[in-house]
Design a protein around this motif. Structure first.
Motif, short mmCIF file in Angstrom:
data_model
loop_
_atom_site.label_atom_id
_atom_site.label_comp_id
_atom_site.label_asym_id
_atom_site.label_seq_id
_atom_site.Cartn_x
_atom_site.Cartn_y
_atom_site.Cartn_z
N UNK A 32 42.09 -17.87 9.23
CA UNK A 32 40.85 -17.12 8.98
C UNK A 32 41.14 -15.90 8.12
N UNK A 33 42.17 -15.15 8.49
CA UNK A 33 42.52 -13.93 7.74
C UNK A 33 42.97 -14.30 6.33
N UNK A 34 43.78 -15.34 6.22
CA UNK A 34 44.26 -15.76 4.90
C UNK A 34 43.14 -16.25 4.01
N UNK A 35 42.10 -16.80 4.60
CA UNK A 35 40.98 -17.31 3.81
C UNK A 35 39.97 -16.22 3.46
N UNK A 36 40.29 -14.98 3.78
CA UNK A 36 39.37 -13.87 3.57
C UNK A 36 39.19 -13.45 2.13
N UNK A 37 39.86 -14.08 1.22
CA UNK A 37 39.68 -13.78 -0.19
C UNK A 37 40.07 -12.36 -0.55
N UNK A 38 41.06 -11.81 0.13
CA UNK A 38 41.51 -10.46 -0.17
C UNK A 38 40.67 -9.36 0.44
N UNK A 39 39.63 -9.74 1.17
CA UNK A 39 38.80 -8.72 1.81
C UNK A 39 39.60 -8.04 2.91
N UNK A 40 39.41 -6.75 3.04
CA UNK A 40 40.08 -6.00 4.11
C UNK A 40 39.27 -6.18 5.39
N UNK A 41 39.92 -6.76 6.38
CA UNK A 41 39.27 -7.03 7.65
C UNK A 41 39.93 -6.22 8.76
N UNK A 42 39.12 -5.61 9.58
CA UNK A 42 39.64 -4.90 10.74
C UNK A 42 39.84 -5.91 11.88
N UNK A 43 40.50 -5.46 12.93
CA UNK A 43 40.65 -6.31 14.12
C UNK A 43 39.28 -6.70 14.64
N UNK A 44 38.37 -5.74 14.68
CA UNK A 44 37.01 -6.03 15.16
C UNK A 44 36.32 -7.06 14.30
N UNK A 45 36.49 -6.98 12.98
CA UNK A 45 35.90 -7.98 12.09
C UNK A 45 36.41 -9.36 12.43
N UNK A 46 37.74 -9.48 12.54
CA UNK A 46 38.35 -10.78 12.81
C UNK A 46 37.86 -11.34 14.14
N UNK A 47 37.83 -10.51 15.16
CA UNK A 47 37.36 -10.95 16.48
C UNK A 47 35.91 -11.40 16.40
N UNK A 79 37.61 -9.66 24.88
CA UNK A 79 38.87 -8.98 25.23
C UNK A 79 40.07 -9.89 24.97
N UNK A 80 39.95 -11.17 25.33
CA UNK A 80 41.05 -12.10 25.08
C UNK A 80 41.27 -12.30 23.59
N UNK A 81 40.20 -12.41 22.83
CA UNK A 81 40.31 -12.57 21.38
C UNK A 81 40.99 -11.34 20.77
N UNK A 82 40.65 -10.15 21.24
CA UNK A 82 41.30 -8.93 20.75
C UNK A 82 42.78 -8.95 21.05
N UNK A 83 43.16 -9.41 22.25
CA UNK A 83 44.58 -9.50 22.61
C UNK A 83 45.31 -10.45 21.69
N UNK A 84 44.69 -11.60 21.42
CA UNK A 84 45.32 -12.59 20.53
C UNK A 84 45.52 -12.01 19.13
N UNK A 85 44.52 -11.33 18.61
CA UNK A 85 44.63 -10.74 17.26
C UNK A 85 45.72 -9.68 17.24
#
Length: 87
Positions: A32-47, A79-85
């Motif tokens: 998911x992060x790699x497919x972000x097209x160079x966009x800066x993503x925060x942990x919250x965004x990814x979650x 919360x679990x998703x945040x831990x994984x990230x």
């Protein structure tokens, strides 16, 4: 318990320990992060993307276009998703 005499946070909570294999989630999140097209993503965004958030902020980000958008909604709490990230 033997080392802390039952006084550490883990012992004091008296919660239940659950083993959860998150290998597939980790792989998905990395992609998911790699497919972000160079966009800066925060942990919250990814979650939020991984859990399929439909907030206005996620709509502005185009979250639904990300690979694995919503893939973790059923299996992981926020919360679990945040831990994984973080891991």
């Amino acid at each position: 318990p033997l080392d802390c005499n039952g006084t550490c946070d883990n012992c004091a909570r008296q919660g239940q320990v659950v083993d959860l294999d998150v290998t597939e989630h980790v792989r998905n999140i990395v992609e998911l992060v790699q497919s972000g097209g160079g966009r800066k993503l925060t942990v919250n965004h990814v979650v939020d993307i991984y859990r399929g958030s439909e907030s206005s902020k996620m709509q502005q980000l185009g979250a639904s276009t990300f690979r694995f958008y919503g893939a973790g909604k059923k299996d992981l709490s926020k919360a679990d998703a945040e831990r994984v990230v973080h891991i």
